[in-house]
Scaffold this motif. Sequence first.
Motif, PDB file in Angstrom:
ATOM      1  N   ARG A  34       0.580  -0.841   0.035  1.00 51.80           N
ATOM      2  CA  ARG A  34       0.207  -0.563   0.218  1.00 51.80           C
ATOM      3  C   ARG A  34       0.579   1.237  -0.047  1.00 51.80           C
ATOM      4  O   ARG A  34       0.431   2.497  -0.655  1.00 51.80           O
ATOM      5  N   LEU A  35       2.450   1.258   0.788  1.00 47.61           N
ATOM      6  CA  LEU A  35       3.067   2.670   0.309  1.00 47.61           C
ATOM      7  C   LEU A  35       3.448   2.223  -0.706  1.00 47.61           C
ATOM      8  O   LEU A  35       3.256   3.978  -0.930  1.00 47.61           O
ATOM      9  N   ARG A  36       3.828   0.857  -1.633  1.00 49.44           N
ATOM     10  CA  ARG A  36       4.217   1.607  -2.657  1.00 49.44           C
ATOM     11  C   ARG A  36       3.323   2.022  -3.764  1.00 49.44           C
ATOM     12  O   ARG A  36       3.794   2.909  -4.490  1.00 49.44           O
ATOM     13  N   SER A  37       2.385   1.916  -3.664  1.00 54.10           N
ATOM     14  CA  SER A  37       0.648   2.139  -4.325  1.00 54.10           C
ATOM     15  C   SER A  37       0.656   3.656  -4.367  1.00 54.10           C
ATOM     16  O   SER A  37       0.241   4.983  -4.865  1.00 54.10           O
ATOM     17  N   ARG A  38       1.452   4.208  -3.005  1.00 51.32           N
ATOM     18  CA  ARG A  38       0.446   5.433  -2.747  1.00 51.32           C
ATOM     19  C   ARG A  38       1.368   6.428  -2.378  1.00 51.32           C
ATOM     20  O   ARG A  38       1.410   7.320  -3.695  1.00 51.32           O
ATOM     21  N   LEU A  39       2.831   6.117  -3.165  1.00 48.67           N
ATOM     22  CA  LEU A  39       4.165   6.885  -2.453  1.00 48.67           C
ATOM     23  C   LEU A  39       4.245   6.731  -4.604  1.00 48.67           C
ATOM     24  O   LEU A  39       4.407   8.369  -5.395  1.00 48.67           O
ATOM     25  N   LEU A  40       3.434   6.158  -5.510  1.00 42.11           N
ATOM     26  CA  LEU A  40       4.202   6.319  -7.041  1.00 42.11           C
ATOM     27  C   LEU A  40       2.796   6.939  -7.591  1.00 42.11           C
ATOM     28  O   LEU A  40       2.913   8.083  -8.330  1.00 42.11           O
ATOM     29  N   LEU A  41       1.141   6.662  -6.894  1.00 43.53           N
ATOM     30  CA  LEU A  41      -0.069   7.859  -6.506  1.00 43.53           C
ATOM     31  C   LEU A  41       0.426   8.636  -6.611  1.00 43.53           C
ATOM     32  O   LEU A  41       0.591  10.058  -7.029  1.00 43.53           O
ATOM     33  N   GLY A  42       1.146   9.482  -5.438  1.00 40.49           N
ATOM     34  CA  GLY A  42       1.883  11.049  -5.040  1.00 40.49           C
ATOM     35  C   GLY A  42       2.511  11.167  -6.408  1.00 40.49           C
ATOM     36  O   GLY A  42       2.148  12.360  -6.644  1.00 40.49           O
ATOM     37  N   LEU A  43       3.695  10.704  -6.496  1.00 36.99           N
ATOM     38  CA  LEU A  43       4.380  11.554  -7.771  1.00 36.99           C
ATOM     39  C   LEU A  43       3.755  11.536  -8.816  1.00 36.99           C
ATOM     40  O   LEU A  43       3.646  12.721  -9.670  1.00 36.99           O
ATOM     41  N   TYR A  44       2.538  10.791  -9.508  1.00 37.58           N
ATOM     42  CA  TYR A  44       2.072  10.823 -10.665  1.00 37.58           C
ATOM     43  C   TYR A  44       0.801  12.431 -10.502  1.00 37.58           C
ATOM     44  O   TYR A  44       0.859  13.077 -11.266  1.00 37.58           O
TER      45      TYR A  44
END
Length: 298
Positions: A34-44
């Motif tokens: 979940r942390l990895r997905s949130r980081l990628l979404l935040g970067l996007y």
Amino acid sequence: MSYQLDNTQPGEKYNTIFSRVTPTQRRKRNARSRLRSRLLLGLYLVLMILPIYWLLNMSLQTNSEILGSMTMWPENLTFDNYIGIFTNSSWYMGYVNSIAYVLMNMLITICVALPAAYAFSRYSFIGDKHLFFWLLTNLMAPPAVFLLPYFQLYYSVGLFDTHIAVALAHCLFNIPLAIWILEGFMSSVPKEIDETAYIDGYSFPRFFVKIFIPMIRSGIGVTLFFLFMFSWVELLLARTLTSTDAQPIGMIMTRTSTASGIDWGTLAAAGVLTIIPGVLVVYFVRNHIAKGFALGRT
């Protein structure tokens, strides 16, 4: 030397391996995912929003501040760029002209595409597949191919530098697109609904307006969204077929480049105001777009 055969089934081996993972390890693994997905979404989101924020930031600065040191927010906040646009008729009329021919194009296109898409979805006739494919081939040609024919035609009949000229030119690309999208939605509606309405005494116009169109309103919303996006951002035909009275905002934005340099503040303010109509359109048809992307050809 004796060998023992492993009679354990493959499924039992995997179950044994997964059973060794404790609930704590499983929670940690899910938390990392979940942390990895949130980081990628935040970067996007940052990469998507940053150009818009930077455009808004520039629109609230003076030219000297823009050309000076890079700042994340305006040091000397000013609205002069927006005031200059709203007080200059050549600027705000560009927005009026763009909105005028976009709305005209959307109205003409949807009125032509609805009955045409219904015919393709309900009737079979000689050459229907070939005609449908020919309509789609218009989308494959670049707008530059049609510049000279449109210019000579409109100039000879007195439509040059009018809103209807740009609206009709955009119909060449928007009508095939609208027919293609709407035909997918109409084909998903059972033909038994048409037959039931006729048995109940509905005439075709009454059935089409009161029953059929409400059933495909999501498709109409998606179609209107794509029609607006094409006409709003298209510049080549719009600038060629107009000169003074019907110039779009995209053409007027090129006037910021003069012998003394580029008026970056006014150009940024005009860009911010150009984004607003698109945001409003997406806001009002957002529910139809969500359903349309799930159900139709889009």
